[in-house]
Design an enzyme around this catalytic site. Structure first.
Site, PDB file in Angstrom:
ATOM      1  N   CYS A 156     -23.214  27.903 -16.871  1.00  0.00           N
ATOM      2  CA  CYS A 156     -24.006  28.511 -15.799  1.00  0.00           C
ATOM      3  C   CYS A 156     -24.239  30.010 -15.977  1.00  0.00           C
ATOM      4  CB  CYS A 156     -23.350  28.241 -14.450  1.00  0.00           C
ATOM      5  SG  CYS A 156     -22.871  26.517 -14.250  1.00  0.00           S
ATOM      6  N   HIS A 287     -22.825  34.402  -7.144  1.00  0.00           N
ATOM      7  CA  HIS A 287     -22.923  33.115  -7.834  1.00  0.00           C
ATOM      8  C   HIS A 287     -22.998  31.998  -6.779  1.00  0.00           C
ATOM      9  CE1 HIS A 287     -22.717  30.304 -11.083  1.00  0.00           C
ATOM     10  NE2 HIS A 287     -21.578  29.787 -10.680  1.00  0.00           N
ATOM     11  N   HIS A 323     -28.562  24.785  -7.778  1.00  0.00           N
ATOM     12  CA  HIS A 323     -27.908  25.453  -8.904  1.00  0.00           C
ATOM     13  C   HIS A 323     -28.640  25.046 -10.183  1.00  0.00           C
ATOM     14  CE1 HIS A 323     -25.273  27.201 -11.634  1.00  0.00           C
ATOM     15  NE2 HIS A 323     -24.110  26.698 -11.278  1.00  0.00           N
TER      16      HIS A 323
END
Length: 393
Positions: A156, A287, A323
């Site tokens: 990520c 995040h 995400h």
């Protein structure tokens, strides 16, 4: 060391197929979560899906269905095309480096044809599509880039690391212009994988909320043009890349250490490289995945970097897009720059109640003076990256 600036941006996500469309959705608190339609799956979790089929993307980009191209490549090409449509320069492949991040690359094509590889030799090209570099190469071929092509796959944090790597290529004087960012598409592999970890939410995610119960996956592509300020092609400078830091807490394959060691070290490293004090950060694009572990770790890291009562305004924009894995760092870098440009903070949607010993994010869009914005991207395996963007004088 050369000063690195941003002179172009392009993005396609579940909330829009351009920078302007994404900004409008952020300002209007309109998320892009829906049930999967393009991705054929039995799992009906909410996802941030781009409602453009591969056939529509191929047609728009004048590409053949036999070009061996992946959905992540198509999205990447679309995002970069926006850059050259909006800035007054032609692609210069001989003098441009390309650094792209992705988590799963073109595995969408590998899984689509997996059971046909024995019978159809022509389809075997898609075996290699699962390699992250395959997607990057296809994007580079479309634009004729050959000089320097690099793929970064650190889960990520992939495209955040691509931005950091590209900035270093400029700072060192190796290149004066670098296209950086990342692309990831929804796949059965990722949806099934995250489901097996029991961290997908059946409802829109609630980052930093005590009742958070998981994340929503998404797909996107986002790219930026970085240049040396002293040689910025006469283009308008959008923002300055003033700092970047990367660290790894090496705690677990998928979980962050509870005290947020990797996140803490990444943020402090970014501050050092920017020559800024923690008190000078005006906003953090967190995040903020909405999982129990991630939000706790990031909260604890924020408290360690910033004094308890001095944590700056922060929010997670993953509530809008889902995400987007390897693309998330670049998506949120663009959102951070949009915050600087518009002197505006975007809402952490769905937040209701603070978790125990937690922090309260921005829950409504808000105008305020912004000079320095931090963007956090923390990946599986503990690979954590923080970027700092500053308003250009």
């Amino acid at each position: 060391m050369k000063t690195v600036v941003v002179t172009g941006m392009g993005i396609v996500s579940a909330i829009g197929s351009s920078v302007t469309a994404n900004l409008h959705s952020l300002q209007s608190n309109v998320h892009g979560l829906s049930k999967p339609a393009i991705l054929k799956t039995k799992h009906q979790f909410p996802v941030g899906e781009i409602k453009l089929s591969n056939a529509e993307l191929l047609d728009e980009l004048n590409l053949s269905a036999n070009s061996g191209i992946t959905r992540a490549s198509l999205l990447g090409i679309k995002a970069i095309t926006e850059i050259f449509e909006n800035i007054d320069i032609e692609p210069d492949p001989e003098n441009t480096a390309f650094v792209s991040g992705t988590s799963v690359g073109g595995i969408d094509k590998t899984e689509e044809y997996f059971d046909q590889f024995d019978e159809n030799v022509a389809l075997r090209t898609y075996i290699q599509a699962q390699h992250p570099g395959y997607t990057t190469q296809k994007i580079a071929e479309y634009f004729g880039i050959k000089e320097h092509i690099t793929t970064i796959s650190t889960a990520c944090s992939s495209s955040a690391n691509a931005i950091m790597n590209g900035a270093r290529l400029i700072q060192s004087g190796r290149f004066s212009k670098v296209i950086v960012g990342g692309s990831d598409c929804l796949t059965k592999f990722t949806l099934n994988g995250f489901n097996s970890l029991r961290i997908l939410s059946e409802k829109p995610a609630r980052p930093f909320d005590i009742n958070r119960n998981g994340l929503n996956l998404g797909e996107a592509a986002a790219y930026l043009v970085l240049e040396a300020e002293s040689n910025s092609s006469g283009q308008k400078v959008i923002a300055k890349v003033s700092g970047a830091g990367n660290a790894n807490d090496a705690y677990h394959q998928t979980a962050s250490s509870e005290n947020g060691e990797g996140a803490y070290k990444a943020m402090t490293a970014a501050l050092r490289s920017a020559n800024l004090n923690a008190s000078q950060i005006d906003y953090i694009n967190a995040h903020g995945t909405g999982t129990q572990n991630n939000d706790l770790a990031e909260t604890n890291a924020l408290k360690r970097v910033f004094a308890q009562n001095e944590v700056p305004d922060f929010s997670s924009t993953k509530v809008f897009t889902g995400h987007t894995l390897g693309a998330a760092g670049a998506v949120e870098a663009i959102y951070s720059i949009l915050s600087l440009q518009n002197q505006q903070l975007f809402a952490n949607l769905n937040f209701q109640d603070m978790m125990e010993n937690g922090l309260v994010p921005i829950t409504q869009k808000k105008h305020r003076k912004l000079d320095h914005v931090m963007s956090n991207s923390f990946g599986f395996g503990g690979n954590c990256t923080s970027l700092i963007f500053s308003k250009h004088a």
